[in-house]
Design an enzyme around this catalytic site. Structure first.
Site, PDB file in Angstrom:
ATOM      1  N   PRO A 265       0.853  -1.204   0.000  1.00 51.22           N
ATOM      2  CA  PRO A 265       0.000   0.000   0.000  1.00 51.22           C
ATOM      3  C   PRO A 265       0.882   1.245   0.000  1.00 51.22           C
ATOM      4  O   PRO A 265       1.264   1.753   1.055  1.00 51.22           O
ATOM      5  CB  PRO A 265      -0.790  -0.148   1.301  1.00 51.22           C
ATOM      6  CG  PRO A 265       0.108  -0.941   2.198  1.00 51.22           C
ATOM      7  CD  PRO A 265       0.908  -1.849   1.317  1.00 51.22           C
ATOM      8  N   ASP A 439       5.998   2.639   1.773  1.00 51.40           N
ATOM      9  CA  ASP A 439       5.071   1.602   2.178  1.00 51.40           C
ATOM     10  C   ASP A 439       4.390   2.066   3.466  1.00 51.40           C
ATOM     11  O   ASP A 439       5.040   2.211   4.503  1.00 51.40           O
ATOM     12  CB  ASP A 439       5.835   0.292   2.406  1.00 51.40           C
ATOM     13  CG  ASP A 439       4.924  -0.888   2.707  1.00 51.40           C
ATOM     14  OD1 ASP A 439       3.776  -0.666   3.130  1.00 51.40           O
ATOM     15  OD2 ASP A 439       5.384  -2.042   2.542  1.00 51.40           O
ATOM     16  N   HIS A 440       3.078   2.279   3.386  1.00 50.48           N
ATOM     17  CA  HIS A 440       2.362   2.838   4.537  1.00 50.48           C
ATOM     18  C   HIS A 440       2.291   1.855   5.701  1.00 50.48           C
ATOM     19  O   HIS A 440       1.897   2.230   6.819  1.00 50.48           O
ATOM     20  CB  HIS A 440       0.944   3.249   4.130  1.00 50.48           C
ATOM     21  CG  HIS A 440       0.479   4.512   4.776  1.00 50.48           C
ATOM     22  ND1 HIS A 440       0.706   4.804   6.108  1.00 50.48           N
ATOM     23  CD2 HIS A 440      -0.204   5.580   4.287  1.00 50.48           C
ATOM     24  CE1 HIS A 440       0.186   5.985   6.399  1.00 50.48           C
ATOM     25  NE2 HIS A 440      -0.378   6.479   5.307  1.00 50.48           N
ATOM     26  N   ARG A 441       2.694   0.603   5.488  1.00 45.88           N
ATOM     27  CA  ARG A 441       2.695  -0.367   6.579  1.00 45.88           C
ATOM     28  C   ARG A 441       3.862  -0.151   7.529  1.00 45.88           C
ATOM     29  O   ARG A 441       3.791  -0.522   8.706  1.00 45.88           O
ATOM     30  CB  ARG A 441       2.748  -1.792   6.018  1.00 45.88           C
ATOM     31  CG  ARG A 441       1.540  -2.192   5.193  1.00 45.88           C
ATOM     32  CD  ARG A 441       1.759  -3.551   4.544  1.00 45.88           C
ATOM     33  NE  ARG A 441       2.898  -3.544   3.628  1.00 45.88           N
ATOM     34  CZ  ARG A 441       3.316  -4.617   2.954  1.00 45.88           C
ATOM     35  NH1 ARG A 441       2.692  -5.774   3.111  1.00 45.88           N
ATOM     36  NH2 ARG A 441       4.350  -4.532   2.136  1.00 45.88           N
ATOM     37  N   CYS A 443       5.407   2.838   8.213  1.00 42.32           N
ATOM     38  CA  CYS A 443       5.385   4.112   8.929  1.00 42.32           C
ATOM     39  C   CYS A 443       4.165   4.909   8.504  1.00 42.32           C
ATOM     40  O   CYS A 443       3.495   4.592   7.526  1.00 42.32           O
ATOM     41  CB  CYS A 443       6.658   4.922   8.673  1.00 42.32           C
ATOM     42  SG  CYS A 443       6.821   5.517   6.972  1.00 42.32           S
TER      43      CYS A 443
END
Length: 469
Positions: A265, A439-441, A443
């Site tokens: 994501p 990658d929003h996972r 941070c």
């Protein structure tokens, strides 16, 4: 005579097949232990494959352009008799040592076969010198080294000078005789553009049933006034679709980018930065140290390393099976580089240990080797963060796809003159757009924004780097 069948060895890095680019030997030739017999292209790199046996070549398994699976026959060699019962040598036969007849063991791609008694004979390569930021330029070749890479041919005949195996394959596909092509590169090197120009005005090279490329010429079309769209249907004019097999590195790129988009994501943020001071700093460094020139890309790499030290969350990967985030102890910096074979990302391992001048030298050498197809597969994997200088293509910004399984990628657009407010006054400054895809996972926006702001601040005020290095 005993026949030995050499199988395509394990190429490592999860690679299960390779495409034959060029045979270096023919049936009937005599080969020695560790002699390079074929050049193959994997999804990672173009590599030379040495043969662990000595003797006469009796069979080549696979034609140039054919994809061979690992573990399948590659070449068959008939080992000669070492001597007669009376101790003499049989007429017409070479005498080989016992260890040569036994072979040299497992083949390590790029490192020979580990045999200590005979040295691998590699094809001479040309010296390549180029800037780390000139990703699409021609390699610089000393004229004196030109004869080292000329194609084999009849003795006494002038042979074409070719560096890239991709150029040779393109010539075969388009039916171009390299002997008739005049190279536009330094020292007469034949480049891809030269082959494409020699192929003439064609729109496709569909393959016939035997896999041989054939050309479909476009008939003369009526002239169309400038500024008006063409009313001629290319299909009606006899042109044919161009079919490009998705093999080798192109397939690897497609698989990796598709996986990245499926699993990660990603979010892209960007900011404009005044790079005037950065260019002035580079000029000052190069003036003071003419023997160690520093590129803009090297300075950006140094700034990224500073930012990752402050925000290590971005120097990470997500382990989906283990449901965990793994932050890397070292920064293995990937540098996106465009080559004739497609986009590759060579890796500078533990880049945080290098000085700025060392970074510049390593970047130049690595990108040059990547364009020449000389990097082993291990140098194209294992990155933890990627730097992408897409500004060399003349664009301002981009929303690139993360190089899976990494968690972030910093991109920089072209540096151009723009109006900028400095101390309340309008001025013309050197401005570039910086983008961070993350990658929003791993941070949230605060960390990503903090990293990008730190990078932009160091671009605008390079003196800030002193506080972090």
């Amino acid at each position: 005579m005993t026949e030995k069948v050499f199988l395509l060895p394990d190429l490592g890095e999860g690679l299960a097949e390779a495409e034959i680019v060029q045979w270096r030997v023919a049936v009937g030739d005599t080969v020695t232990v560790d002699q390079t017999v074929v050049e193959v292209e994997t999804a990672k790199a173009v590599v030379d494959v040495p043969c662990p046996y000595a003797g006469r070549v009796v069979a080549l398994h696979g034609a140039e352009g054919e994809v061979r699976p690992v573990g399948q026959p590659l070449i068959t060699v008939a080992e000669p008799v070492t001597g007669r019962v009376d101790g003499g040598d049989p007429p017409g036969h070479a005498v080989y040592r016992e260890e040569e007849r036994a072979g040299s063991g497992n083949v390590l791609i790029g490192y020979g076969t580990g045999h200590g008694g005979a040295r691998r004979r590699r094809r001479p390569r040309l010296a390549v010198a180029t800037s780390a930021t000139e990703l699409d330029g021609a390699p610089t070749v000393p004229p004196a080294a030109g004869t080292a890479a000329r194609e084999s041919g009849p003795p006494g005949a002038a042979q074409p000078l070719v560096i890239s195996p991709i150029v040779r394959r393109l010539a075969r596909e388009r039916g171009v005789d390299l002997a008739s092509v005049r190279g536009s590169g330094p020292g007469g090197v034949i480049r891809r553009a030269d082959v494409e120009a020699a192929a003439g005005d064609v729109t496709g090279v569909p393959a016939d049933g035997n896999g041989t490329a054939r050309l479909t010429a476009v008939p003369d079309l009526p002239a169309v006034p400038a500024g008006h769209p063409s009313s001629v249907d290319p299909a009606a004019a006899g042109a044919q679709d161009l079919v490009i097999p998705l093999t080798g590195i192109r397939r690897s790129i497609a698989d990796k980018l598709s996986r990245s988009r499926r699993e990660i994501p990603e979010v892209t943020i960007w900011v404009d930065a005044d790079a005037t001071a950065l260019l002035e700093t580079r000029a000052a460094i190069n003036a003071a140290r003419p023997d160690g020139q520093v590129s803009v890309l090297a300075l950006l790499a140094r700034i990224c390393l500073s930012g990752l030290r402050r925000y290590p969350q971005l120097n990470a990967r997500v382990d989906t099976e283990g449901q965990r985030i793994i932050q890397s102890a070292g920064v293995h910096l990937g540098i996106a580089a465009q080559t004739d074979r497609g986009l590759v990302v060579p890796v500078l391992r533990d880049a945080q240990r290098l000085s700025t001048t060392e970074l510049a030298a390593e970047l130049a050498a690595t990108t040059a080797a990547a364009r020449a197809g000389e990097l082993p597969p291990a140098r194209l994997t294992g990155g933890t963060f990627t730097l992408n200088n897409y500004g060399v293509f003349g664009v301002d910004g981009s929303t690139p796809i993360i190089n899976h399984p990494e968690a972030a990628l910093l991109g920089i657009g072209r540096i151009v003159d723009k109006p900028w407010v400095v101390d309340g006054q309008l001025a013309v400054r050197k401005v570039a757009q910086l983008s961070l895809t993350f990658d929003h996972r791993v941070c949230d926006g605060g960390v990503a924004g903090g990293f990008l702001r730190h990078v932009a601040d160091c671009v605008e005020q390079p003196a800030l780097l002193i506080a972090t290095v």
